[in-house]
Design a protein around this motif. Structure first.
Motif, PDB file in Angstrom:
ATOM      1  N   ALA A  67      49.074  32.359  14.769  1.00 42.55           N
ATOM      2  CA  ALA A  67      49.832  33.500  14.252  1.00 42.55           C
ATOM      3  C   ALA A  67      50.559  33.099  12.970  1.00 42.55           C
ATOM      4  CB  ALA A  67      50.833  33.974  15.300  1.00 42.55           C
ATOM      5  N   PHE A  87      58.734  32.810  19.166  1.00 46.24           N
ATOM      6  CA  PHE A  87      57.553  32.531  19.994  1.00 46.24           C
ATOM      7  C   PHE A  87      57.874  32.092  21.419  1.00 46.24           C
ATOM      8  CE2 PHE A  87      55.935  31.945  15.596  1.00 46.24           C
ATOM      9  CZ  PHE A  87      54.951  32.921  15.630  1.00 46.24           C
ATOM     10  N   GLY A  88      59.118  32.095  21.807  1.00 41.68           N
ATOM     11  CA  GLY A  88      59.437  31.840  23.210  1.00 41.68           C
ATOM     12  C   GLY A  88      59.753  30.381  23.517  1.00 41.68           C
ATOM     13  N   LEU A  96      50.230  34.805   9.297  1.00 41.13           N
ATOM     14  CA  LEU A  96      51.394  35.371   8.604  1.00 41.13           C
ATOM     15  C   LEU A  96      51.566  34.711   7.237  1.00 41.13           C
ATOM     16  CD1 LEU A  96      54.023  35.448  11.549  1.00 41.13           C
ATOM     17  CD2 LEU A  96      52.582  37.324  10.744  1.00 41.13           C
ATOM     18  N   LEU A 153      47.079  35.559  31.353  1.00 42.51           N
ATOM     19  CA  LEU A 153      48.031  34.449  31.350  1.00 42.51           C
ATOM     20  C   LEU A 153      49.474  34.934  31.255  1.00 42.51           C
ATOM     21  CD1 LEU A 153      48.785  31.477  31.109  1.00 42.51           C
ATOM     22  CD2 LEU A 153      48.241  31.603  28.675  1.00 42.51           C
ATOM     23  N   GLY A 169      61.447  39.052  24.350  1.00 41.07           N
ATOM     24  CA  GLY A 169      60.461  38.076  24.787  1.00 41.07           C
ATOM     25  C   GLY A 169      59.611  38.651  25.910  1.00 41.07           C
ATOM     26  N   ARG A 193      56.881  33.976  36.119  1.00 44.45           N
ATOM     27  CA  ARG A 193      57.104  35.343  35.647  1.00 44.45           C
ATOM     28  C   ARG A 193      57.450  36.210  36.843  1.00 44.45           C
ATOM     29  NH1 ARG A 193      57.244  34.672  30.244  1.00 44.45           N
ATOM     30  NH2 ARG A 193      55.263  34.332  29.219  1.00 44.45           N
ATOM     31  N   GLY A 248      47.228  39.877  23.395  1.00 42.99           N
ATOM     32  CA  GLY A 248      48.410  39.053  23.122  1.00 42.99           C
ATOM     33  C   GLY A 248      48.647  38.881  21.637  1.00 42.99           C
ATOM     34  N   GLY A 249      47.544  38.732  20.893  1.00 46.10           N
ATOM     35  CA  GLY A 249      47.685  38.313  19.500  1.00 46.10           C
ATOM     36  C   GLY A 249      47.635  39.420  18.476  1.00 46.10           C
ATOM     37  N   PRO A 264      51.106  30.361  23.195  1.00 50.69           N
ATOM     38  CA  PRO A 264      50.058  29.403  22.817  1.00 50.69           C
ATOM     39  C   PRO A 264      49.400  29.772  21.479  1.00 50.69           C
ATOM     40  CG  PRO A 264      49.284  30.829  24.591  1.00 50.69           C
ATOM     41  CD  PRO A 264      50.714  31.197  24.344  1.00 50.69           C
ATOM     42  N   MET A 273      43.584  28.679  26.949  1.00 47.98           N
ATOM     43  CA  MET A 273      44.143  29.276  25.728  1.00 47.98           C
ATOM     44  C   MET A 273      44.662  28.202  24.780  1.00 47.98           C
ATOM     45  SD  MET A 273      44.352  32.816  26.034  1.00 47.98           S
ATOM     46  CE  MET A 273      45.214  33.211  24.593  1.00 47.98           C
ATOM     47  N   LEU A 321      58.556  40.998  19.812  1.00 35.90           N
ATOM     48  CA  LEU A 321      58.858  41.070  21.257  1.00 35.90           C
ATOM     49  C   LEU A 321      60.366  40.874  21.391  1.00 35.90           C
ATOM     50  CD1 LEU A 321      55.939  38.836  22.571  1.00 35.90           C
ATOM     51  CD2 LEU A 321      56.353  41.168  23.294  1.00 35.90           C
ATOM     52  N   MET A 334      43.267  37.204  23.794  1.00 41.81           N
ATOM     53  CA  MET A 334      43.451  36.929  22.358  1.00 41.81           C
ATOM     54  C   MET A 334      43.757  38.245  21.645  1.00 41.81           C
ATOM     55  SD  MET A 334      42.468  33.618  21.211  1.00 41.81           S
ATOM     56  CE  MET A 334      41.424  33.646  19.783  1.00 41.81           C
TER      57      MET A 334
HETATM   58  C1  HEM Z   1      53.343  36.944  15.256  1.00 41.88           C
HETATM   59  C2  HEM Z   1      52.589  36.899  16.320  1.00 41.88           C
HETATM   60  C3  HEM Z   1      53.073  36.516  17.699  1.00 41.88           C
HETATM   61  C4  HEM Z   1      54.331  36.554  18.237  1.00 41.88           C
HETATM   62  C5  HEM Z   1      55.632  36.993  17.564  1.00 41.88           C
HETATM   63  C6  HEM Z   1      54.219  36.093  19.605  1.00 41.88           C
HETATM   64  C7  HEM Z   1      55.293  35.950  20.468  1.00 41.88           C
HETATM   65  C8  HEM Z   1      55.180  35.564  21.790  1.00 41.88           C
HETATM   66  C9  HEM Z   1      56.306  35.421  22.702  1.00 41.88           C
HETATM   67  C10 HEM Z   1      57.772  35.643  22.352  1.00 41.88           C
HETATM   68  C11 HEM Z   1      55.800  35.083  23.908  1.00 41.88           C
HETATM   69  C12 HEM Z   1      56.607  34.859  25.212  1.00 41.88           C
HETATM   70  C13 HEM Z   1      56.957  33.388  25.375  1.00 41.88           C
HETATM   71  C14 HEM Z   1      57.869  33.135  26.570  1.00 41.88           C
HETATM   72  O1  HEM Z   1      57.623  33.691  27.639  1.00 41.88           O
HETATM   73  O2  HEM Z   1      58.855  32.382  26.438  1.00 41.88           O
HETATM   74  C15 HEM Z   1      54.356  34.992  23.770  1.00 41.88           C
HETATM   75  C16 HEM Z   1      53.487  34.680  24.786  1.00 41.88           C
HETATM   76  C17 HEM Z   1      52.121  34.634  24.643  1.00 41.88           C
HETATM   77  N1  HEM Z   1      51.398  34.786  23.464  1.00 41.88           N
HETATM   78 FE1  HEM Z   1      52.144  35.182  21.655  1.00 41.88          FE
HETATM   79  N2  HEM Z   1      52.908  35.810  19.865  1.00 41.88           N
HETATM   80  C18 HEM Z   1      52.166  36.040  18.734  1.00 41.88           C
HETATM   81  C19 HEM Z   1      50.807  35.839  18.548  1.00 41.88           C
HETATM   82  C20 HEM Z   1      49.946  35.427  19.525  1.00 41.88           C
HETATM   83  C21 HEM Z   1      48.535  35.146  19.327  1.00 41.88           C
HETATM   84  C22 HEM Z   1      47.813  35.194  17.975  1.00 41.88           C
HETATM   85  C23 HEM Z   1      48.019  34.837  20.560  1.00 41.88           C
HETATM   86  C24 HEM Z   1      46.620  34.453  20.953  1.00 41.88           C
HETATM   87  C25 HEM Z   1      45.729  33.996  20.166  1.00 41.88           C
HETATM   88  C26 HEM Z   1      49.110  34.915  21.521  1.00 41.88           C
HETATM   89  C27 HEM Z   1      48.987  34.696  22.864  1.00 41.88           C
HETATM   90  C28 HEM Z   1      50.058  34.654  23.758  1.00 41.88           C
HETATM   91  C29 HEM Z   1      49.905  34.402  25.187  1.00 41.88           C
HETATM   92  C30 HEM Z   1      48.595  34.181  25.920  1.00 41.88           C
HETATM   93  C31 HEM Z   1      51.199  34.390  25.733  1.00 41.88           C
HETATM   94  C32 HEM Z   1      51.594  34.172  27.201  1.00 41.88           C
HETATM   95  C33 HEM Z   1      51.874  32.702  27.458  1.00 41.88           C
HETATM   96  C34 HEM Z   1      52.283  32.434  28.893  1.00 41.88           C
HETATM   97  O3  HEM Z   1      52.720  33.338  29.594  1.00 41.88           O
HETATM   98  O4  HEM Z   1      52.160  31.263  29.318  1.00 41.88           O
HETATM   99  N3  HEM Z   1      50.265  35.260  20.849  1.00 41.88           N
HETATM  100  N4  HEM Z   1      54.014  35.276  22.472  1.00 41.88           N
END
Ligand code: HEM
Length: 479
Positions: free
Chosen positions: A416, A403-404, A420, A88, A342, A73, A272-273, A411, A104, A339, A269
């Protein structure tokens, strides 16, 4: 061999694209630029290279297939000011990242998240009751749903009423989320630190300084409570209790760094979530109001599986038999991402892609607006069409754009998606969602307008939510 930098719009020799860099609607502007200059764009922001990926092919090629180079990052000076550098999502690629990612990822794997289904189902039923009683407050009810499931899944704390003290902590978290959601894309870049106070966005630095303490307050209280409950033998199974018990077994319970990482992961949690799930459910509500045909098709599917009326409410076990409901979830993710760009990745070394030079240290953004309309992947992309994911069309689910990618893929995606799916299935099973009416009784279709920031959700809109039938009303009343 170094090729040329990827193309982009004309740049000022000193300021680069600072003047032309969009202030809002980034996704739309980048999409328009990509039609003119190509799917991989290069922008220069005060000497800093920004690469914007506008196709599935480019995002997969770089972020998935070459993830060893693109899993870092960039620095997030604004978020570091909040004290969030340990999270994270903002961590540089390295040993700290591995530890946080493991913490995570393990309990959030596809099979593991099934343990949280009872919590999601129960809170979904609370949501249905709240929607029946007070439909115009749907935004707040969805917020209550995401707060309650997050509190219970993370700390085992069951939210019993609206007066629950922990919901106050959740409100504080929402303040922090609001800070995050107000942070514009420009502030993601290291140059933000040097921006003069008059520059749009520099306000964030002051705001971050004033609110930094919130995140630690929110992380400490519930964590400490789980520790006390474990000692007393009264802890409910949760993300934190399961990890602490594991650490006890492995003899790492006294390792201060691991415990601190777990505390941060638990807070994560929420940050992010919570906001992302809430935003996505609001995007679903907007999509449902605007796409009655898709809603009716999903409701017919629900009636066929649950019995007409419906005869009962959906359960997780029904989801495999509800491909159109899952299609509505996928179309929601594709319609608008919570996002939109992203979370930025960083190129760790110079790279060459299709004869283009990707410089070391470039910030790499995924433009989900362009990916959602990628003609190589989605036919009639402007149409909200849940059937597209079924045979014979079998278009791919929007996993990457939702979700990336690569080693940084979200994670929490399985958790999620489960939240949904159960909410979309349950809401559509018992409610009709229609446009609000004006003073003359005419329906007013809400406009498609989203907040413009790192996270994004629909601007406030009105709609009518009413039980589909007497049977549906009774089902919800009897919950
Ligand atoms: C609809 C719900 C959600 C969407 C649309 C979403 C979307 C995303 C996206 C696009 C990323 C970036 C991935 C990348 O860098 O390529 C991300 C990262 C992340 N998300 Fe989610 N997310 C959701 C729900 C959640 C939930 C429920 C949690 C935790 C329980 C969570 C925890 C994280 C974490 C910790 C990261 C960072 C991962 C890293 O940098 O290694 N997300 N999410």
């Amino acid at each position: 061999q170094r090729g040329k930098l990827p193309p982009g719009p004309p740049a000022d020799p000193i300021l680069g694209h600072l003047r032309t860099f969009p202030r809002d609607n980034h996704g739309e502007t980048f999409y328009e630029w990509s039609k003119r200059y190509g799917d991989v764009l290069h922008l220069d922001l005060l000497g800093k290279s920004i690469i914007v990926l506008n196709s599935h092919e480019a995002a997969n090629d770089l972020l998935d297939k070459r993830s060893a180079n693109y899993s870092d990052r960039p620095d997030f000076p604004a978020f570091n000011l909040l004290g969030w550098d340990d999270m994270l999502v903002f961590q540089r690629y390295g040993s700290g990242f591995q530890l946080h990612r493991r913490l995570m990822q393990q309990p959030l794997m596809r099979q593991e998240v099934a343990i949280f289904r009872p919590v999601q189902t129960q809170q979904c039923h609370v949501l249905l009751k709240n929607l029946l009683a007070n439909p115009e407050d749907f935004e707040a009810h969805i917020r209550r749903f995401t707060s309650a499931i997050t509190l219970e899944m993370t700390y085992g704390h069951k939210v019993a009423s609206d007066d629950d003290a922990y919901l106050e902590i959740a409100d504080q978290v929402n303040i922090v989320s609001t800070i995050m959601s107000k942070c514009s894309v420009l502030e993601l870049f290291p140059s933000a630190k040097h921006l003069p106070a008059w520059f749009p966005g520099a306000w964030f630095i002051r705001y971050a300084n004033e609110h930094r303490h919130l995140i630690w307050e929110m992380a400490s209280k519930p964590f400490q409570q789980v520790e006390e409950q474990l000692a007393a033998g009264t802890a409910q199974p949760s993300f934190v209790s399961m990890h602490l018990e594991d650490m006890e077994r492995q003899g790492t319970r006294t390792d201060a760094a691991t415990v601190a990482a777990l505390k941060t992961a638990a807070a994560h949690m929420w940050t992010g979530g919570e906001e992302t799930t809430w935003s996505t459910l609001l995007i679903f509500m907007l999509a449902a109001v605007r796409n009655p045909e898709a809603v009716r098709a999903a409701q017919a599917e629900l009636d066929a599986v649950l019995g007409p009326g419906p005869a009962r409410l959906p359960a997780f076990e029904d989801l495999d038999a509800l491909p159109l409901v899952r299609g509505v979830v996928y179309e929601t993710l594709r319609f608008h991402s919570a996002l939109p760009l992203g979370i930025p990745h960083r190129a760790m070394a110079d790279d060459v892609y299709r004869d283009m030079h990707i410089p070391r240290d470039a910030t790499v953004l995924v433009n989900t607006t362009a990916l959602a309309r990628d003609p190589a992947v989605y036919s009639a992309p402007e149409r909200f069409w849940p059937e597209r994911y079924q045979a014979p069309h079998s278009e791919p689910p929007p996993t990457g754009l939702g979700f990336g990618f690569g080693r940084r893929v979200c994670p929490g995606r399985h958790l999620a998606e489960a939240s949904l799916c159960i909410v979309v299935a349950s809401v559509l099973a018992v409610f009709d969602v229609a446009p609000a009416k004006d003073a003359h009784g005419r329906e007013v279709l809400p406009e498609v307008r989203f907040t413009q920031a790192i996270t994004s959700h629909p601007e406030p809109f009105k709609c009518r939510i009413a039980p589909r039938s007497e049977q549906a009303r009774r089902l919800v009343e009897d919950l």
